[in-house]
Scaffold this active site. Structure first.
Site: not given
Ligand code: FPP
Length: 245
Positions: A34, A17, A128
């Site tokens: 991201h 997150d 893993l």
């Molecule tokens: C939360 O941050 C994160 C996500 C919703 C997506 C997680 C994805 C990745 C780390 C990259 C893609 C993954 C793969 C498997 C290639 P947020 O956008 O909710 O952050 P915020 O709460 O600060 O807005």
């Protein structure tokens, strides 16, 4: 001196997150958060391998993420595509076994094919186990398990008395994956957000202040350090006062 590896959890599950906040703090588009989040994921997989963690689960796309703007959803799907295309061969060469949990509903055919390919190619690997929770939601997973059990009761192949915790666990997406010892959520938020609700019944929860794009070996080690000092009792007595765990 205590053997540090003996405190390494077998299964670490991570709610990644803070990508959006990381980007907005720098005046960058959310996508950049991201994108840097994928780099953090690569670092974390390597750190997990180095530490001897057996299972690493990451919450990559939740059932609730469909509520995001279509452009952001397309970007997240694009990152997954690129991640598998770029990293699959290397992960396979490192003996990483990939498992995917979640549902196919709503996913495009090419994403489903890539996820299938990743699982099939690496299924016999013994290093893993990297579990990608993609289009995953715990309540849906539990509802699907109940439906499969109900169907078998309706056709007479199962009796209500056969319903045990083990039976339910065997119908979840995580069959054959041990429950997480440690669930980490980054960015300071303190919620499970529909992630591994059944499986995390006895998990230690660690909330890291680090925003996901900044995560890596140090932050993972800090979470494990917090886990190590916890006294996991599983509902029994503390080992310090005579309990077995
Ligand atoms: C939360 O941050 C994160 C996500 C919703 C997506 C997680 C994805 C990745 C780390 C990259 C893609 C993954 C793969 C498997 C290639 P947020 O956008 O909710 O952050 P915020 O709460 O600060 O807005």
């Amino acid at each position: 001196m205590t053997d540090q590896r003996s405190y390494i959890p077998e299964h670490v599950a991570i709610i990644m997150d803070g990508n959006g906040r990381w980007a907005s703090q720098r005046g960058l588009p959310r996508f950049e958060g991201h994108r840097r989040g994928v780099e953090a994921l690569r670092r974390t997989i390597t750190a997990a391998e180095d530490l001897g963690i057996r299972f690493l689960t990451v919450y990559s796309f939740s059932s609730e993420n469909w509520r995001r703007p279509v452009t952001e959803i397309a970007e997240l799907m694009g990152l997954l595509r690129r991640f598998i295309r770029n990293d699959l061969a290397d992960l396979h060469a490192r003996n990483v076994r990939i498992r995917v949990i979640g549902v196919n509903d709503g996913l495009s055919a090419d994403i489903i094919a890539l996820l299938d390919e990743a699982e099939k190619l690496t299924s016999a690997n013994t290093g893993l186990t990297f579990v990608v929770a993609f289009n995953y939601g715990s309540r849906r997973e539990i509802a699907d398990a109940f439906r499969s059990i109900a169907c078998e009761i309706a056709d007479g192949s199962l009796a209500p008395a056969d319903i045990t915790e083990e039976l339910i666990a065997s119908r979840l997406n995580t069959v054959d994956i041990p429950d997480p010892d440690l669930v980490v959520r980054t960015s300071g938020e303190q919620r499970l957000s529909n992630f591994l609700l059944w499986q995390s019944s006895y998990s230690e929860l660690v909330f890291s202040p680090v925003l996901w794009p900044d995560f890596g070996q140090d932050a993972l080690m800090a979470a494990i350090d917090a886990y190590r000092v916890r006294d996991r009792r599983f509902g029994g007595l503390s080992a310090a006062i005579g309990g077995s765990r």
